[in-house]
Design a protein around this motif. Sequence first.
Motif, PDB file in Angstrom:
ATOM      1  N   MET A   1       0.846  -1.188   0.000  1.00 19.45           N
ATOM      2  CA  MET A   1       0.000   0.000   0.000  1.00 19.45           C
ATOM      3  C   MET A   1       0.878   1.232   0.000  1.00 19.45           C
ATOM      4  N   GLU A   2       0.523   2.227  -0.793  1.00 21.86           N
ATOM      5  CA  GLU A   2       1.409   3.334  -1.063  1.00 21.86           C
ATOM      6  C   GLU A   2       1.244   4.501  -0.133  1.00 21.86           C
ATOM      7  N   ASP A   3       0.133   4.652   0.534  1.00 21.74           N
ATOM      8  CA  ASP A   3      -0.291   5.983   0.890  1.00 21.74           C
ATOM      9  C   ASP A   3      -0.132   6.414   2.290  1.00 21.74           C
ATOM     10  N   SER A   4      -0.686   7.460   2.468  1.00 18.29           N
ATOM     11  CA  SER A   4      -0.704   8.357   3.551  1.00 18.29           C
ATOM     12  C   SER A   4      -1.970   8.224   4.322  1.00 18.29           C
TER      13      SER A   4
ATOM     14  N   ILE B   1      -5.095   5.414  12.177  1.00 18.22           N
ATOM     15  CA  ILE B   1      -5.503   4.307  11.317  1.00 18.22           C
ATOM     16  C   ILE B   1      -4.843   3.005  11.762  1.00 18.22           C
ATOM     17  N   TYR B   2      -5.664   1.973  11.845  1.00 23.55           N
ATOM     18  CA  TYR B   2      -5.186   0.623  12.124  1.00 23.55           C
ATOM     19  C   TYR B   2      -5.231  -0.151  10.823  1.00 23.55           C
ATOM     20  N   ALA B   3      -4.105  -0.765  10.458  1.00 24.58           N
ATOM     21  CA  ALA B   3      -4.069  -1.505   9.198  1.00 24.58           C
ATOM     22  C   ALA B   3      -3.286  -2.787   9.384  1.00 24.58           C
ATOM     23  N   ASP B   4      -3.546  -3.721   8.500  1.00 26.24           N
ATOM     24  CA  ASP B   4      -2.869  -5.007   8.536  1.00 26.24           C
ATOM     25  C   ASP B   4      -1.553  -4.889   7.783  1.00 26.24           C
ATOM     26  N   SER B   5      -0.434  -4.939   8.488  1.00 26.77           N
ATOM     27  CA  SER B   5       0.858  -4.790   7.827  1.00 26.77           C
ATOM     28  C   SER B   5       1.197  -5.979   6.947  1.00 26.77           C
ATOM     29  N   ASN B   6       0.446  -7.065   7.089  1.00 26.10           N
ATOM     30  CA  ASN B   6       0.662  -8.241   6.246  1.00 26.10           C
ATOM     31  C   ASN B   6      -0.241  -8.248   5.019  1.00 26.10           C
ATOM     32  N   ALA B   7      -0.944  -7.124   4.810  1.00 28.83           N
ATOM     33  CA  ALA B   7      -1.826  -7.041   3.657  1.00 28.83           C
ATOM     34  C   ALA B   7      -1.030  -7.218   2.382  1.00 28.83           C
ATOM     35  N   THR B   8      -1.502  -8.119   1.529  1.00 28.83           N
ATOM     36  CA  THR B   8      -0.743  -8.433   0.315  1.00 28.83           C
ATOM     37  C   THR B   8      -1.650  -8.436  -0.899  1.00 28.83           C
ATOM     38  N   TRP B   9      -1.038  -8.145  -2.038  1.00 26.40           N
ATOM     39  CA  TRP B   9      -1.723  -8.241  -3.337  1.00 26.40           C
ATOM     40  C   TRP B   9      -0.952  -9.266  -4.142  1.00 26.40           C
ATOM     41  N   THR B  10      -1.563 -10.389  -4.397  1.00 22.31           N
ATOM     42  CA  THR B  10      -0.841 -11.509  -4.989  1.00 22.31           C
ATOM     43  C   THR B  10      -0.558 -11.316  -6.474  1.00 22.31           C
TER      44      THR B  10
ATOM     45  N   LYS C   1      -7.181  -4.782  -4.365  1.00 26.19           N
ATOM     46  CA  LYS C   1      -5.880  -4.281  -3.904  1.00 26.19           C
ATOM     47  C   LYS C   1      -6.057  -2.856  -3.383  1.00 26.19           C
ATOM     48  N   VAL C   2      -5.766  -2.641  -2.104  1.00 27.82           N
ATOM     49  CA  VAL C   2      -5.846  -1.305  -1.529  1.00 27.82           C
ATOM     50  C   VAL C   2      -4.574  -0.542  -1.879  1.00 27.82           C
ATOM     51  N   LEU C   3      -4.731   0.561  -2.600  1.00 26.77           N
ATOM     52  CA  LEU C   3      -3.601   1.360  -3.057  1.00 26.77           C
ATOM     53  C   LEU C   3      -3.239   2.459  -2.067  1.00 26.77           C
ATOM     54  N   SER C   4      -4.239   3.025  -1.412  1.00 30.00           N
ATOM     55  CA  SER C   4      -3.980   4.070  -0.430  1.00 30.00           C
ATOM     56  C   SER C   4      -5.174   4.199   0.507  1.00 30.00           C
TER      57      SER C   4
ATOM     58  N   ALA D   1     -14.467   9.484   9.068  1.00 32.19           N
ATOM     59  CA  ALA D   1     -14.705   8.651   7.887  1.00 32.19           C
ATOM     60  C   ALA D   1     -13.373   8.082   7.437  1.00 32.19           C
ATOM     61  N   LEU D   2     -13.420   6.920   6.804  1.00 34.82           N
ATOM     62  CA  LEU D   2     -12.230   6.274   6.267  1.00 34.82           C
ATOM     63  C   LEU D   2     -12.432   6.063   4.776  1.00 34.82           C
ATOM     64  N   LEU D   3     -11.444   6.470   3.976  1.00 34.90           N
ATOM     65  CA  LEU D   3     -11.503   6.354   2.523  1.00 34.90           C
ATOM     66  C   LEU D   3     -10.396   5.422   2.044  1.00 34.90           C
ATOM     67  N   ILE D   4     -10.721   4.576   1.085  1.00 34.08           N
ATOM     68  CA  ILE D   4      -9.700   3.747   0.460  1.00 34.08           C
ATOM     69  C   ILE D   4      -9.743   3.921  -1.058  1.00 34.08           C
ATOM     70  N   HIS D   5      -8.556   3.942  -1.644  1.00 35.69           N
ATOM     71  CA  HIS D   5      -8.392   3.922  -3.093  1.00 35.69           C
ATOM     72  C   HIS D   5      -7.939   2.517  -3.435  1.00 35.69           C
ATOM     73  N   ALA D   6      -8.684   1.823  -4.266  1.00 32.56           N
ATOM     74  CA  ALA D   6      -8.412   0.407  -4.512  1.00 32.56           C
ATOM     75  C   ALA D   6      -8.525   0.055  -5.982  1.00 32.56           C
ATOM     76  N   ALA D   7      -7.812  -1.004  -6.359  1.00 35.49           N
ATOM     77  CA  ALA D   7      -7.927  -1.588  -7.694  1.00 35.49           C
ATOM     78  C   ALA D   7      -8.687  -2.897  -7.551  1.00 35.49           C
ATOM     79  N   VAL D   8      -9.797  -3.010  -8.257  1.00 40.33           N
ATOM     80  CA  VAL D   8     -10.644  -4.196  -8.188  1.00 40.33           C
ATOM     81  C   VAL D   8     -10.350  -5.082  -9.384  1.00 40.33           C
ATOM     82  N   ARG D   9     -10.060  -6.339  -9.130  1.00 41.19           N
ATOM     83  CA  ARG D   9      -9.810  -7.292 -10.207  1.00 41.19           C
ATOM     84  C   ARG D   9     -11.150  -7.787 -10.730  1.00 41.19           C
TER      85      ARG D   9
END
Length: 394
Positions: A1-4, A9-18, A137-140, A154-162
């Motif tokens: 994940m790229e962003d700011s 914010i709590y996030a999963d540091s093991n989040a992966t995009w295969t 895939k969560v980009l930011s 509020a929480l916003l996510i920028h994502a790429a959907v396969r």
Amino acid sequence: MEDSAGLNIYADSNATWTGAPATKAERVLLKSEQMSRLRIASFNLLAPCYKKLPSGMEARFPNYWSKRQAQCLELLHETSADVIAVQEYWFKSEFRKIFENKTSKGGLGNRYDFYGLKRPTFKEDGVGFFVDRVKVKVLSVREVMYGFHGQRCALLIHAAVRLKSNETASIDSKSTNTDGEDSEEEREIIVANTHLTFPHSRSDNHLRLKQAMILIEHIDAYVKECVKRTNYRKCTGKEKASKPSKNEEISHFPAGMHKNLSSQDKSFSSKGEEKQNFPSGMDIFVCGDFNGGIDDVYRLFEKHGYVSSYGKFHSKEAAVTHYTHKGESVGVDFIWYRPASKNNEEDSSKLTCSITVANSTVLPKTDSVEEWPLGFTASDHRPLVSEFTFSSRR
């Protein structure tokens, strides 16, 4: 994940995009009809710190709230959603283990990565996303704080959907073809999750309207920023990063570990952008508990081009999704959507972008949406699930 994002914010540091399905089971999923669709769910879990029992707050009695939240967990599994937005998510470790557990079959961690934002000051709950790590895939990530009064966010996510590729050619998607199989598209979207102030008085309704305005403004700004990042990535084939400011660091908190990621540069513009097939808008989805029905907040979203998914599919809104602490049955939970063409200011005449609501339902399906089901005790809200299909042509 790229962003700011902010330090809350709590996030999963093991989040992966295969990148490609890692297992045979995942390949079966990608070949299925569901891969041409995006399913989003929204559910207020009723945090134990807010549920009153005759003997006190439910938070004092783990045996009570753990059984109730286990029922909520079953409902989230039932949604089979690609993106799950939750409100009143309690940021206590015992609570989080129920939902984020990766070692048991019941936990969402086997399929989803978690991104959460705690409400400001002393509040113990907040909003969160469970994101299917194969499909999305969560980009930011971006946080929005509405201010001290009301202590909402509020929480916003920028994502790429396969998505499974179809005959349409999308300017905001990237097609891939692996092993001679059907090609796939990566369609970039923005998803927001919020929980507006409860209207105890008329002034609270004014506050709700102000919160909604702030959210819409932040989403519009975030879309422009994410589009610039996407254009830079497509133009150069790499990411452009800069040193994060104090307010733009993101912290990860799995098992007490902390990790900071750098933010993206917000000032990029490409000289060759106009000549390239780059997006100038993104599809937007806004989920949450809006603590109001067809009112000024509802009309504000409509004014800004948003469409209620349930209302669009059924030609009317769900009458009851919430049973309040005052004993009132009301409809307050929504999943809004806005096609990219609605926020494409520069080139809207050249792009026809379509989102179709394939289905929208309130769980449990067997209960009417015209009244509160007396046997439903998992939460004081019911989950809302909407399924979308996409098409776009140049």
